[in-house]
Design an enzyme around this catalytic site. Sequence first.
Site, PDB file in Angstrom:
ATOM      1  N   HIS A  62       0.783  -1.183   0.100  1.00 25.66           N
ATOM      2  CA  HIS A  62       0.111   0.005  -0.119  1.00 25.66           C
ATOM      3  C   HIS A  62       0.733   0.939   0.113  1.00 25.66           C
ATOM      4  CE1 HIS A  62      -4.507  -1.075   0.359  1.00 25.66           C
ATOM      5  NE2 HIS A  62      -3.667  -2.213   0.604  1.00 25.66           N
ATOM      6  N   ASP A  66      -2.327   2.296  -4.147  1.00 29.06           N
ATOM      7  CA  ASP A  66      -3.110   2.231  -3.434  1.00 29.06           C
ATOM      8  C   ASP A  66      -4.422   0.862  -4.290  1.00 29.06           C
ATOM      9  OD1 ASP A  66      -4.204   4.020  -1.473  1.00 29.06           O
ATOM     10  OD2 ASP A  66      -4.780   5.959  -2.808  1.00 29.06           O
TER      11      ASP A  66
END
Length: 86
Positions: A62, A66
């Site tokens: 992450h 995203d």
Amino acid sequence: MTGGTFCVSNLGLTRVEHFTPILNAPQIGLLGIGRLTDRAVRNDAGAVELRPFVGLSLTFDHRAIDGAPAADVLTTICEEIEGIGS
């Protein structure tokens, strides 16, 4: 491994249908491919038929990407496998 960014892990030759691959630095993404099986699904006419099914898992960092773009990548892979993207 050095300099890797994306990797594929295939357990398709085993009995494993789904699994969660774990990233190793410097990877930012890892696609896990499970065993190919037949699944019963309803077709457009409502009848049940067998269709091939393979479990895919996408693990990603992450910090680098995203969730939505990563899901888009997995969706595109599924569409290509299913022949939708052709």
